[in-house]
Scaffold this active site. Structure first.
Site, PDB file in Angstrom:
ATOM      1  N   TYR A 136     -14.939   3.259   5.192  1.00 51.70           N
ATOM      2  CA  TYR A 136     -15.425   4.106   6.286  1.00 51.70           C
ATOM      3  C   TYR A 136     -16.919   4.406   6.184  1.00 51.70           C
ATOM      4  CZ  TYR A 136     -10.972   4.897   8.572  1.00 51.70           C
ATOM      5  OH  TYR A 136      -9.809   4.721   9.294  1.00 51.70           O
ATOM      6  N   GLU A 222      13.134   0.976  -5.771  1.00 53.73           N
ATOM      7  CA  GLU A 222      12.326   0.171  -4.850  1.00 53.73           C
ATOM      8  C   GLU A 222      11.917   0.953  -3.607  1.00 53.73           C
ATOM      9  OE1 GLU A 222      12.745  -3.649  -1.816  1.00 53.73           O
ATOM     10  OE2 GLU A 222      14.272  -3.348  -3.362  1.00 53.73           O
ATOM     11  N   ASP A 275      16.833  -3.888  -4.142  1.00 53.98           N
ATOM     12  CA  ASP A 275      17.786  -4.606  -3.304  1.00 53.98           C
ATOM     13  C   ASP A 275      18.152  -5.937  -3.941  1.00 53.98           C
ATOM     14  OD1 ASP A 275      17.752  -2.638  -1.353  1.00 53.98           O
ATOM     15  OD2 ASP A 275      16.264  -3.651  -0.098  1.00 53.98           O
TER      16      ASP A 275
END
Length: 394
Positions: A136, A222, A275
């Site tokens: 920025y 996760e 997963d």
């Protein structure tokens, strides 16, 4: 299924902890060319930058177009695997030349020098800024945050200076909860036990001190949704004492640094709950063995002691998870799975290969949330306690 008795539970974890401690190798004798200090003094960083600028000035004085030499940190051929450290950049890897007289790299050359000058001022004045702050400061010049992120990593690799020593901080996205308290660099006392939604991972992990915990294990989760569900189920107290960490998907640098700091400080077992799909396995591998793009800092980011607790592909059949909650592997999933099976850290893990073969054969994947098909609190009440009690990790 009742929770394991505290005696049995702690006995299993203590045995695993001792086996981990027995396998920790003495790092004193490692090759000094491949190991850098976790921190570099301000004078060292300033000198490294000055050497780069001197090279640019010397080229100009000779009437030659200056160029910067940067290691190719995204190529697998520049990576070697060490099971005690993870993915590491080879000492004499291939490099690229960012030339000031090339149409393709002129802008990149200028941006690297711009960021180097900003870093030099911060190190000199002992001030800090986030990557977001740098972007920025001139959004039109940089164009995107990703450009800044890549340049900072390139500079860290080029200077052989850990990124935290460049005085550039990352905005954290990860969270931590459980039996842990510490003091931040500014003196703020943080107690993760008292927060019902988790505490944001500090932006300057190496600035925290006085870490205190009686935790018997660390659980890497996760997904943030699963992390929050475990908090709602009061998992930290039901199976206490423990520490939970989530990187909310692919972990940011600060979350990886924190997991490494927890390992270095407490040397307790660290389990990964991801997963049962290629993406989840890769996320676990980033914590355990690192990533190709950050392999030049592997020695301070990876935790090879991480164990895969679940969700294992073999658990899907073992628990009779209903087929209607399973998800077919996409072509992209399947290709990723095949590619991962060829990676050096999978080749040396026969149990991992077996689990990945099960997934490839079934052509199905499952999210952690699939366990709710058995009961709403099956994950916290049955799955995790029994897995840890009976050593169901690989």
């Amino acid at each position: 299924m009742p929770l394991p008795s505290s005696g049995d539970f702690f006995e299993v974890l203590d045995r695993h902890r001792q086996s981990l401690l027995d396998s920790v190798e003495d790092r004193v004798g490692e090759d000094p060319e491949t190991v850098r200090s976790d921190r570099r003094s301000r004078s060292d960083v300033l000198l490294a930058i000055e050497n780069v600028i001197q090279g640019v000035v010397s080229s100009l004085a000779k009437g030659e177009p200056p160029a910067l030499t940067i290691d190719n940190r995204t190529l697998w051929r520049n990576i070697r695997f060490d099971d005690s450290v993870g993915l590491q950049m080879v000492p004499n890897c291939t490099v690229s030349r960012v030339r000031s007289d090339s149409f393709k790299s002129t802008q990149r050359f200028a941006l690297i020098l711009k960021v180097i000058s900003m870093i030099y001022k911060m190190v000199q004045s002992n001030t800090y800024a986030t990557k977001r702050d740098l972007y920025y400061s001139d959004t039109q010049l940089f164009g995107s945050q990703r450009v800044v992120d890549t340049i900072i990593n390139d500079i860290s690799c080029m200077l052989m200076v850990p990124r935290r020593s460049l005085h550039v901080l990352s905005t954290s996205k990860g969270c931590i909860a459980g039996d842990l308290s510490y003091v931040e660099e500014d003196g703020t006392k943080v107690n993760c036990t008292c927060n019902s939604t988790g505490v944001l991972v500090p932006s300057n992990v190496y600035g925290i001190k006085n870490l205190i915990s009686a935790a018997k294990f660390v659980l890497i989760v996760e997904k943030d949704a699963t992390f929050q569900r475990l908090l709602d189920d009061d998992f930290c107290n039901k199976l206490s004492p423990n520490i939970m960490v989530t990187g909310k998907g692919v972990p940011d640098l600060n979350t990886r640094l924190l997991v490494r700091k927890l390992w270095d400080t407490f040397h307790i077992p660290i389990f990964a709950l991801v997963d049962a799909d290629p993406h989840g396995i890769e996320i676990m591998c980033i914590y355990k063995y690192g990533s190709v793009s950050m392999s030049f800092e592997a020695h301070s980011l990876t935790v090879p002691a991480v164990r895969w607790l679940g969700l294992l592909p073999s658990d899907i059949e073992r628990l009779n998870i209903p087929k209607d909650v399973l998800i077919p592997l996409t072509k992209l999933d399947h290709n990723k799975l095949i590619g991962m099976q060829k990676r050096p850290y999978v080749v040396c893990q026969p149990h991992w290969k077996n689990e990945m073969n099960i997934m490839a054969k079934s052509m199905m994947k499952a999210e952690i949330q699939a366990l709710t098909s058995l009961s709403s609190d099956y994950l916290s009440r049955v799955y995790l306690p029994s897995k840890i009690q009976f050593g169901g990790w690989i």
